[in-house]
Scaffold this motif. Structure first.
Motif, PDB file in Angstrom:
ATOM      1  N   ARG A 143     -33.340  92.753   9.131  1.00 57.46           N
ATOM      2  CA  ARG A 143     -33.829  93.006  10.488  1.00 57.46           C
ATOM      3  C   ARG A 143     -32.776  92.586  11.506  1.00 57.46           C
ATOM      4  O   ARG A 143     -31.961  91.707  11.238  1.00 57.46           O
ATOM      5  N   PRO A 144     -32.782  93.171  12.692  1.00 56.99           N
ATOM      6  CA  PRO A 144     -31.817  92.763  13.717  1.00 56.99           C
ATOM      7  C   PRO A 144     -31.951  91.270  14.046  1.00 56.99           C
ATOM      8  O   PRO A 144     -33.060  90.716  14.038  1.00 56.99           O
ATOM      9  N   VAL A 145     -30.813  90.645  14.342  1.00 59.31           N
ATOM     10  CA  VAL A 145     -30.806  89.215  14.653  1.00 59.31           C
ATOM     11  C   VAL A 145     -31.789  88.897  15.774  1.00 59.31           C
ATOM     12  O   VAL A 145     -32.516  87.905  15.710  1.00 59.31           O
ATOM     13  N   SER A 146     -31.853  89.720  16.789  1.00 59.61           N
ATOM     14  CA  SER A 146     -32.758  89.444  17.912  1.00 59.61           C
ATOM     15  C   SER A 146     -34.216  89.388  17.458  1.00 59.61           C
ATOM     16  O   SER A 146     -34.983  88.540  17.923  1.00 59.61           O
ATOM     17  N   LEU A 148     -35.228  88.613  14.378  1.00 61.95           N
ATOM     18  CA  LEU A 148     -35.357  87.408  13.557  1.00 61.95           C
ATOM     19  C   LEU A 148     -35.509  86.177  14.448  1.00 61.95           C
ATOM     20  O   LEU A 148     -36.378  85.330  14.216  1.00 61.95           O
ATOM     21  N   VAL A 149     -34.691  86.088  15.464  1.00 62.65           N
ATOM     22  CA  VAL A 149     -34.756  84.942  16.379  1.00 62.65           C
ATOM     23  C   VAL A 149     -36.103  84.896  17.089  1.00 62.65           C
ATOM     24  O   VAL A 149     -36.723  83.827  17.187  1.00 62.65           O
ATOM     25  N   ASP A 150     -36.580  86.016  17.566  1.00 67.27           N
ATOM     26  CA  ASP A 150     -37.893  86.040  18.222  1.00 67.27           C
ATOM     27  C   ASP A 150     -38.977  85.529  17.277  1.00 67.27           C
ATOM     28  O   ASP A 150     -39.841  84.736  17.675  1.00 67.27           O
ATOM     29  N   ALA A 151     -38.957  85.981  16.033  1.00 65.29           N
ATOM     30  CA  ALA A 151     -39.955  85.550  15.052  1.00 65.29           C
ATOM     31  C   ALA A 151     -39.850  84.056  14.771  1.00 65.29           C
ATOM     32  O   ALA A 151     -40.864  83.355  14.665  1.00 65.29           O
ATOM     33  N   ILE A 152     -38.629  83.557  14.668  1.00 61.96           N
ATOM     34  CA  ILE A 152     -38.423  82.138  14.363  1.00 61.96           C
ATOM     35  C   ILE A 152     -38.864  81.266  15.529  1.00 61.96           C
ATOM     36  O   ILE A 152     -39.565  80.267  15.330  1.00 61.96           O
ATOM     37  N   VAL A 153     -38.489  81.632  16.730  1.00 63.79           N
ATOM     38  CA  VAL A 153     -38.882  80.848  17.902  1.00 63.79           C
ATOM     39  C   VAL A 153     -40.405  80.824  18.030  1.00 63.79           C
ATOM     40  O   VAL A 153     -40.997  79.772  18.295  1.00 63.79           O
ATOM     41  N   GLN A 154     -41.040  81.950  17.821  1.00 68.96           N
ATOM     42  CA  GLN A 154     -42.507  82.004  17.864  1.00 68.96           C
ATOM     43  C   GLN A 154     -43.095  81.068  16.807  1.00 68.96           C
ATOM     44  O   GLN A 154     -44.037  80.327  17.075  1.00 68.96           O
ATOM     45  N   TRP A 155     -42.541  81.098  15.604  1.00 68.97           N
ATOM     46  CA  TRP A 155     -43.021  80.248  14.507  1.00 68.97           C
ATOM     47  C   TRP A 155     -42.836  78.767  14.836  1.00 68.97           C
ATOM     48  O   TRP A 155     -43.743  77.957  14.643  1.00 68.97           O
ATOM     49  N   VAL A 156     -41.664  78.411  15.366  1.00 68.27           N
ATOM     50  CA  VAL A 156     -41.384  77.019  15.725  1.00 68.27           C
ATOM     51  C   VAL A 156     -42.382  76.519  16.762  1.00 68.27           C
ATOM     52  O   VAL A 156     -42.830  75.373  16.709  1.00 68.27           O
ATOM     53  N   HIS A 157     -42.764  77.386  17.674  1.00 67.99           N
ATOM     54  CA  HIS A 157     -43.699  76.989  18.730  1.00 67.99           C
ATOM     55  C   HIS A 157     -45.159  77.180  18.323  1.00 67.99           C
ATOM     56  O   HIS A 157     -46.034  77.246  19.185  1.00 67.99           O
ATOM     57  N   GLY A 158     -45.401  77.279  17.036  1.00 68.11           N
ATOM     58  CA  GLY A 158     -46.772  77.332  16.554  1.00 68.11           C
ATOM     59  C   GLY A 158     -47.357  78.713  16.441  1.00 68.11           C
ATOM     60  O   GLY A 158     -48.567  78.851  16.298  1.00 68.11           O
TER      61      GLY A 158
END
Length: 175
Positions: A143-146, A148-158
């Motif tokens: 998947r595009p890096v952007s 992946l980052v959106d998914a990770i940031v969302q996950w980190v913030h619950g």
């Protein structure tokens, strides 16, 4: 976490920036002897990784990273991940999942990197996917890096606890 070529460095750099956390590139903490072995196409042993994992664990200790830290690390085996969890029990892992052919192509396209393409097969042989482990988000590394980052940031913030569908960026900033 994931095999060489999965995008750990690119994704981690973007995540650290998005989260405002420190970034540590795990490869920078390998012993010179380990780097020489990998450059020569010789796979590392668990003994080779012990000091490296200890150095990485020190970076994760709460007193070393009170606001949070993004760390790139292959963490291919469960015992490696468990060693890092000893330093930071609340540690989360993002597993960037990639198939052999894609990983090999990416590693071959990295001129000047010390990791030999001959070692990609060994990485897949060593990999113990973190299926069923708590605190792991598995994402498709193609998947595009952007995204992946959106998914990770969302996950980190619950947010999402499994691989999310692409979403629109949240407005109003991060919590």
């Amino acid at each position: 976490m994931g095999v060489s070529g999965c995008g750990k460095s690119s994704v981690a750099q973007a995540c650290a920036q998005a989260l405002g956390w420190a970034l540590h590139e795990g490869d920078a903490y390998h012993a010179p002897e380990s780097i020489a072995k990998m450059r020569a196409g010789i796979a590392l042993t668990d003994a080779d990784r012990t000091g490296w994992l200890d150095r990485l664990a020190a970076l994760l200790a709460p007193q070393a990273a009170p606001q949070g830290v993004v760390l790139t690390c292959s963490a291919l085996r469960r015992k490696y991940r468990d060693r890092l969890r000893q330093a930071q029990p609340a540690l989360g892992f993002v597993f960037l999942q990639l198939d052999f052919e894609a990983a090999l192509a990416r590693v071959q396209a990295r001129p000047g990197h010390f990791f030999s393409p001959a070692l990609v097969a060994d990485q897949f042989a060593t990999l113990e996917p973190p299926v069923g482990e708590p605190g792991v988000l598995t994402l498709d590394a193609t998947r595009p890096v952007s995204e992946l980052v959106d998914a990770i940031v969302q996950w980190v913030h619950g947010g999402a606890s499994t691989a999310p569908q692409p979403t629109e960026p949240a407005s109003g900033g991060a919590a």
